[in-house]
Design a protein around this motif. Structure first.
Motif, PDB file in Angstrom:
ATOM      1  N   GLY A 148      57.344-113.550  22.144  1.00  0.00           N
ATOM      2  CA  GLY A 148      56.225-113.483  23.078  1.00  0.00           C
ATOM      3  C   GLY A 148      55.540-112.137  23.115  1.00  0.00           C
ATOM      4  N   TRP A 149      56.284-111.065  22.814  1.00  0.00           N
ATOM      5  CA  TRP A 149      55.683-109.733  22.852  1.00  0.00           C
ATOM      6  C   TRP A 149      54.661-109.534  21.739  1.00  0.00           C
ATOM      7  N   ILE A 150      54.679-110.397  20.735  1.00  0.00           N
ATOM      8  CA  ILE A 150      53.631-110.369  19.704  1.00  0.00           C
ATOM      9  C   ILE A 150      52.500-111.323  20.083  1.00  0.00           C
ATOM     10  N   TRP A 151      52.847-112.532  20.500  1.00  0.00           N
ATOM     11  CA  TRP A 151      51.857-113.562  20.773  1.00  0.00           C
ATOM     12  C   TRP A 151      51.015-113.273  22.015  1.00  0.00           C
ATOM     13  N   SER A 152      51.604-112.654  23.038  1.00  0.00           N
ATOM     14  CA  SER A 152      50.851-112.374  24.263  1.00  0.00           C
ATOM     15  C   SER A 152      49.696-111.397  24.003  1.00  0.00           C
TER      16      SER A 152
END
Length: 192
Positions: free
Chosen positions: A69-73
């Motif tokens: 999620g830290w990439i996709w967000s």
């Protein structure tokens, strides 16, 4: 010079043939541009808060199955804000609109698959509302008299319709490009 091959108006098909030039040289380019700015601008409006807090959507994107999620967000924030800007000005319109269309289609699915629910208040909350608590404004009492059911149904419908509109709009630009008055066509002389 304007290329009207996609949306030409042969005079024999028009009720008022003399308007053909107006449609081709002004009405269609103006409408196409206005729609592109509306779609891109709304994506920017929705993307700005995400850009200001790029990791705020980590849990959301991971719940959708996008790890880590830290990439996709942050990618979601960048895609919405800067992608919206690129759509609005018509730069690299097709690939950017396609990426946003996929993201918006996922958002549309999410709104259908995970509705907001049917009420904001429990029976005890509705009872507290009816007793005239200072915690509720008159507008709050009015909106929550049924526990918030009608209000949540309106929010749900608006979320679904907005997502459908934006998905469709991004799809139009993914399919047809930025149109007449776009950076792609006016300055780059190509559509991607």
């Amino acid at each position: 010079m304007t290329d009207n091959t996609s949306f030409s108006n042969p005079q024999e098909r028009l009720w008022i043939p003399v308007l053909g030039g107006f449609y081709d040289r002004f009405a269609q380019p103006f409408a196409w541009t206005a729609f592109r700015i509306a779609i891109g601008g709304m994506l920017m409006v929705e993307g700005w808060p995400k850009l200001m807090a790029p990791l705020a959507q980590v849990g959301f994107v991971e719940n959708l199955g996008f790890y880590p999620g830290w990439i996709w967000s942050p990618l979601l924030a960048v895609m919405q804000f800067f992608g919206g800007f690129m759509i609005a000005i018509g730069l690299l319109t097709r690939p950017v609109a396609l990426a946003n269309m996929v993201m918006l289609a996922i958002t549309l699915w999410f709104h259908y698959a995970f509705p907001y629910g049917h009420a904001l208040l429990t029976d005890a909350g509705i009872e507290a509302l009816k007793t005239g608590s200072d915690f509720f404004t008159p507008d709050g009492v009015k909106r929550l008299a049924d526990g918030g059911t009608k209000f949540l149904e309106q929010v749900q419908t608006k979320a679904e319709l907005a997502s459908l509109f934006w998905t469709g709009g991004a799809g139009v630009f993914a399919a047809f490009g930025g149109g007449y008055w776009s950076v792609d066509r006016l300055f780059l002389k190509k559509e991607f």
